[in-house]
Scaffold this motif. Structure first.
Motif, PDB file in Angstrom:
ATOM      1  N   LEU B 184       0.834  -1.208   0.000  1.00 64.02           N
ATOM      2  CA  LEU B 184       0.000   0.000   0.000  1.00 64.02           C
ATOM      3  C   LEU B 184       0.866   1.254   0.000  1.00 64.02           C
ATOM      4  N   LEU B 185       1.968   1.198   0.745  1.00 65.06           N
ATOM      5  CA  LEU B 185       2.833   2.368   0.914  1.00 65.06           C
ATOM      6  C   LEU B 185       3.679   2.601  -0.337  1.00 65.06           C
ATOM      7  N   HIS B 186       4.068   1.531  -0.999  1.00 66.20           N
ATOM      8  CA  HIS B 186       4.964   1.611  -2.169  1.00 66.20           C
ATOM      9  C   HIS B 186       4.399   0.836  -3.343  1.00 66.20           C
ATOM     10  N   PRO B 187       3.312   1.331  -3.956  1.00 64.64           N
ATOM     11  CA  PRO B 187       2.778   0.608  -5.122  1.00 64.64           C
ATOM     12  C   PRO B 187       3.828   0.509  -6.241  1.00 64.64           C
ATOM     13  N   GLU B 188       4.776   1.456  -6.254  1.00 65.47           N
ATOM     14  CA  GLU B 188       5.804   1.471  -7.308  1.00 65.47           C
ATOM     15  C   GLU B 188       6.799   0.317  -7.174  1.00 65.47           C
ATOM     16  N   TRP B 189       6.795  -0.393  -6.036  1.00 65.37           N
ATOM     17  CA  TRP B 189       7.702  -1.528  -5.875  1.00 65.37           C
ATOM     18  C   TRP B 189       7.258  -2.725  -6.718  1.00 65.37           C
ATOM     19  N   ASP B 190       6.012  -2.719  -7.140  1.00 64.97           N
ATOM     20  CA  ASP B 190       5.452  -3.842  -7.887  1.00 64.97           C
ATOM     21  C   ASP B 190       5.659  -5.171  -7.152  1.00 64.97           C
ATOM     22  N   LEU B 191       5.242  -5.208  -5.898  1.00 73.10           N
ATOM     23  CA  LEU B 191       5.392  -6.447  -5.119  1.00 73.10           C
ATOM     24  C   LEU B 191       4.573  -7.572  -5.738  1.00 73.10           C
ATOM     25  N   SER B 192       3.482  -7.206  -6.412  1.00 72.21           N
ATOM     26  CA  SER B 192       2.687  -8.227  -7.091  1.00 72.21           C
ATOM     27  C   SER B 192       3.538  -8.962  -8.125  1.00 72.21           C
ATOM     28  N   GLY B 193       4.293  -8.218  -8.918  1.00 70.23           N
ATOM     29  CA  GLY B 193       5.166  -8.825  -9.932  1.00 70.23           C
ATOM     30  C   GLY B 193       6.309  -9.617  -9.329  1.00 70.23           C
ATOM     31  N   ARG B 194       6.599  -9.375  -8.056  1.00 71.97           N
ATOM     32  CA  ARG B 194       7.688 -10.074  -7.375  1.00 71.97           C
ATOM     33  C   ARG B 194       7.178 -11.210  -6.484  1.00 71.97           C
ATOM     34  N   SER B 195       5.861 -11.473  -6.526  1.00 76.49           N
ATOM     35  CA  SER B 195       5.293 -12.407  -5.550  1.00 76.49           C
ATOM     36  C   SER B 195       5.882 -13.814  -5.693  1.00 76.49           C
ATOM     37  N   GLY B 196       6.185 -14.227  -6.928  1.00 78.17           N
ATOM     38  CA  GLY B 196       6.775 -15.546  -7.135  1.00 78.17           C
ATOM     39  C   GLY B 196       8.147 -15.638  -6.485  1.00 78.17           C
ATOM     40  N   GLU B 197       8.928 -14.584  -6.671  1.00 73.80           N
ATOM     41  CA  GLU B 197      10.267 -14.555  -6.088  1.00 73.80           C
ATOM     42  C   GLU B 197      10.195 -14.543  -4.550  1.00 73.80           C
ATOM     43  N   ILE B 198       9.238 -13.774  -4.032  1.00 74.43           N
ATOM     44  CA  ILE B 198       9.091 -13.688  -2.573  1.00 74.43           C
ATOM     45  C   ILE B 198       8.671 -15.037  -1.984  1.00 74.43           C
ATOM     46  N   SER B 199       7.699 -15.691  -2.609  1.00 74.13           N
ATOM     47  CA  SER B 199       7.298 -16.993  -2.061  1.00 74.13           C
ATOM     48  C   SER B 199       8.445 -17.998  -2.208  1.00 74.13           C
ATOM     49  N   GLY B 200       9.258 -17.845  -3.260  1.00 72.19           N
ATOM     50  CA  GLY B 200      10.454 -18.691  -3.409  1.00 72.19           C
ATOM     51  C   GLY B 200      11.424 -18.488  -2.244  1.00 72.19           C
ATOM     52  N   MET B 201      11.593 -17.228  -1.817  1.00 69.74           N
ATOM     53  CA  MET B 201      12.496 -16.951  -0.685  1.00 69.74           C
ATOM     54  C   MET B 201      11.962 -17.583   0.597  1.00 69.74           C
ATOM     55  N   ILE B 202      10.641 -17.535   0.773  1.00 71.83           N
ATOM     56  CA  ILE B 202      10.057 -18.137   1.979  1.00 71.83           C
ATOM     57  C   ILE B 202      10.213 -19.666   1.928  1.00 71.83           C
ATOM     58  N   ARG B 203      10.094 -20.245   0.738  1.00 73.98           N
ATOM     59  CA  ARG B 203      10.310 -21.695   0.619  1.00 73.98           C
ATOM     60  C   ARG B 203      11.738 -22.064   1.033  1.00 73.98           C
ATOM     61  N   ARG B 204      12.709 -21.233   0.620  1.00 75.36           N
ATOM     62  CA  ARG B 204      14.103 -21.494   1.006  1.00 75.36           C
ATOM     63  C   ARG B 204      14.248 -21.508   2.527  1.00 75.36           C
ATOM     64  N   MET B 205      13.481 -20.640   3.170  1.00 76.66           N
ATOM     65  CA  MET B 205      13.554 -20.496   4.625  1.00 76.66           C
ATOM     66  C   MET B 205      13.079 -21.754   5.342  1.00 76.66           C
ATOM     67  N   ILE B 206      12.075 -22.418   4.772  1.00 74.24           N
ATOM     68  CA  ILE B 206      11.423 -23.516   5.504  1.00 74.24           C
ATOM     69  C   ILE B 206      11.839 -24.909   5.040  1.00 74.24           C
ATOM     70  N   ARG B 207      12.422 -25.014   3.837  1.00 73.72           N
ATOM     71  CA  ARG B 207      12.695 -26.355   3.302  1.00 73.72           C
ATOM     72  C   ARG B 207      13.747 -27.066   4.160  1.00 73.72           C
ATOM     73  N   PRO B 208      13.639 -28.406   4.198  1.00 72.51           N
ATOM     74  CA  PRO B 208      14.624 -29.173   4.966  1.00 72.51           C
ATOM     75  C   PRO B 208      16.030 -28.921   4.427  1.00 72.51           C
ATOM     76  N   ALA B 209      16.977 -28.739   5.330  1.00 79.71           N
ATOM     77  CA  ALA B 209      18.372 -28.555   4.919  1.00 79.71           C
ATOM     78  C   ALA B 209      18.894 -29.896   4.408  1.00 79.71           C
ATOM     79  N   PRO B 210      19.543 -29.921   3.223  1.00 79.56           N
ATOM     80  CA  PRO B 210      20.016 -31.188   2.654  1.00 79.56           C
ATOM     81  C   PRO B 210      20.978 -31.914   3.595  1.00 79.56           C
ATOM     82  N   ASP B 211      21.769 -31.136   4.329  1.00 81.58           N
ATOM     83  CA  ASP B 211      22.744 -31.756   5.233  1.00 81.58           C
ATOM     84  C   ASP B 211      22.195 -31.883   6.648  1.00 81.58           C
ATOM     85  N   GLY B 212      20.929 -31.556   6.821  1.00 85.30           N
ATOM     86  CA  GLY B 212      20.331 -31.637   8.153  1.00 85.30           C
ATOM     87  C   GLY B 212      20.812 -30.562   9.105  1.00 85.30           C
ATOM     88  N   ALA B 213      21.494 -29.542   8.559  1.00 84.58           N
ATOM     89  CA  ALA B 213      22.051 -28.483   9.426  1.00 84.58           C
ATOM     90  C   ALA B 213      20.940 -27.580   9.957  1.00 84.58           C
TER      91      ALA B 213
END
Lengths: 213, 213
Positions: B184-213
């Motif tokens: 709402l504050l920054h419509p010029e950021w086009d967060l909608s166009g970045r939503s795929g990238e953002i959800s990808g970053m959140i997936r990285r945060m939660i996915r199991p670590a391959p090495d169990g770290a």
């Protein structure tokens, strides 16, 4: 006009400037107290005068409107934000800086004067163009300083080169503001006690993928 | 009293209920318009009456205070939030659901009536106990529904078992609110166009670590 004659004039100007700066600080502190307690719309200039113990005439000489007062508060937040980002930039690694900053944002609210006022200012800025214009340069400065740190962290191998730093910068700002909002809304969540875990989750988000995925 | 005599009474009650429900909807829509435009504190009951084209007497019969109006708006948000979480729960994987929800939150604001009012309501809830009490059950319901999805995702191997789901739940709520605020504050950021990238970053945060770290 002799140099001797100029001296008292300069002294008087300095004293006047000190007085003006002190009066400004007093008004800004009173305004912050009012805005936190009653909100931006619930705080009339009269209430702020009463809180500052000042006549409306005196107050209006310093701040012609509530917007100009909020502008001054936002300006004060610039110093707070710069100090937070100094901690991030001064840390040996981005991971350590992130942990320290998260701890500051979620517990040491005394160091961040405007944390308690942030949600109010942001909500108002959405519909108030003047306030948004005052807030944006400070927001931009925050993003610029954070961006420099992100570039360094990527160069040091702490951030996956596959990540778009612009989007990451925006997301980190959103995470910071969202957490501070919920920290005020839900003190019972003990986000301060969870700050290590939260910064750990953000590190997982940005670290290079072992398989390059 | 015969059944025949009862019919008109029932019809009349049903018509009255329809009328009341319609009047409530009309007042709530007017209040949302006012709150978005002028903020909670800037919207008097008089302004809301004018916006709804209704007399103060009529309006007060439905809502005795601005708090009760906000309460009704918050209640309406419950349905919006449940719909968003339905999408998350109905998706084949958590990753797909997350991407879809992020897209909804950042672009399809028409589906989330209160997205534009969220920051105002949250800022007000920080200092207004009555509003906070009205908002909290809806917030709690959101967290409960999200928690169920997080447990399923963990059982399906999409979330690292090392992560504390309570903290993750809080962080995801903070991320959602922070992103909607900046959208709402920054419509010029086009967060909608970045939503795929953002959800990808959140997936990285939660996915199991391959090495169990």
């Amino acid at each position: 006009m002799s140099e001797v004659a100029e001296e008292p004039a300069r002294d008087s100007t300095a004293a006047q400037q000190d007085h003006r700066a002190e009066q400004r600080r007093r008004i800004i502190a009173a305004a912050i107290t009012c805005f936190i307690r009653d909100g931006f719309h619930g705080s009339s200039m009269q209430k702020i005068c009463a809180e500052a113990g000042m006549s409306p005439g005196a107050l209006y000489r310093y701040f012609p409107s509530k917007e100009s007062l909020i502008g001054a508060i936002v300006e004060g937040e610039r110093a707070d934000r710069a100090r937070v980002l100094d901690v991030l930039q001064g840390a040996p690694t981005f991971a350590e800086g992130l942990a320290e900053v998260m701890e500051m944002l979620l517990s040491d609210t005394s160091q961040i004067a405007c944390a308690a006022l942030g949600p109010e200012v942001m909500a108002e800025a959405i519909r108030n163009e003047k306030l948004r214009d005052a807030l944006e340069p400070v927001e931009q400065e925050t993003r610029d300083l954070l961006m420099r740190t992100l570039h360094t962290a990527r160069a040091n191998g702490e951030i996956d080169p596959a990540l778009d730093l612009d989007t990451l910068n925006m997301l980190l700002n959103a995470i910071g503001d969202g957490l501070m909002l919920h920290n005020l809304l839900h003190p019972e969540w003990d986000l301060s006690g969870r700050s290590g875990e939260i910064s750990g989750m953000i590190r997982r988000m940005i670290r290079p993928a072992p398989d390059g995925a």
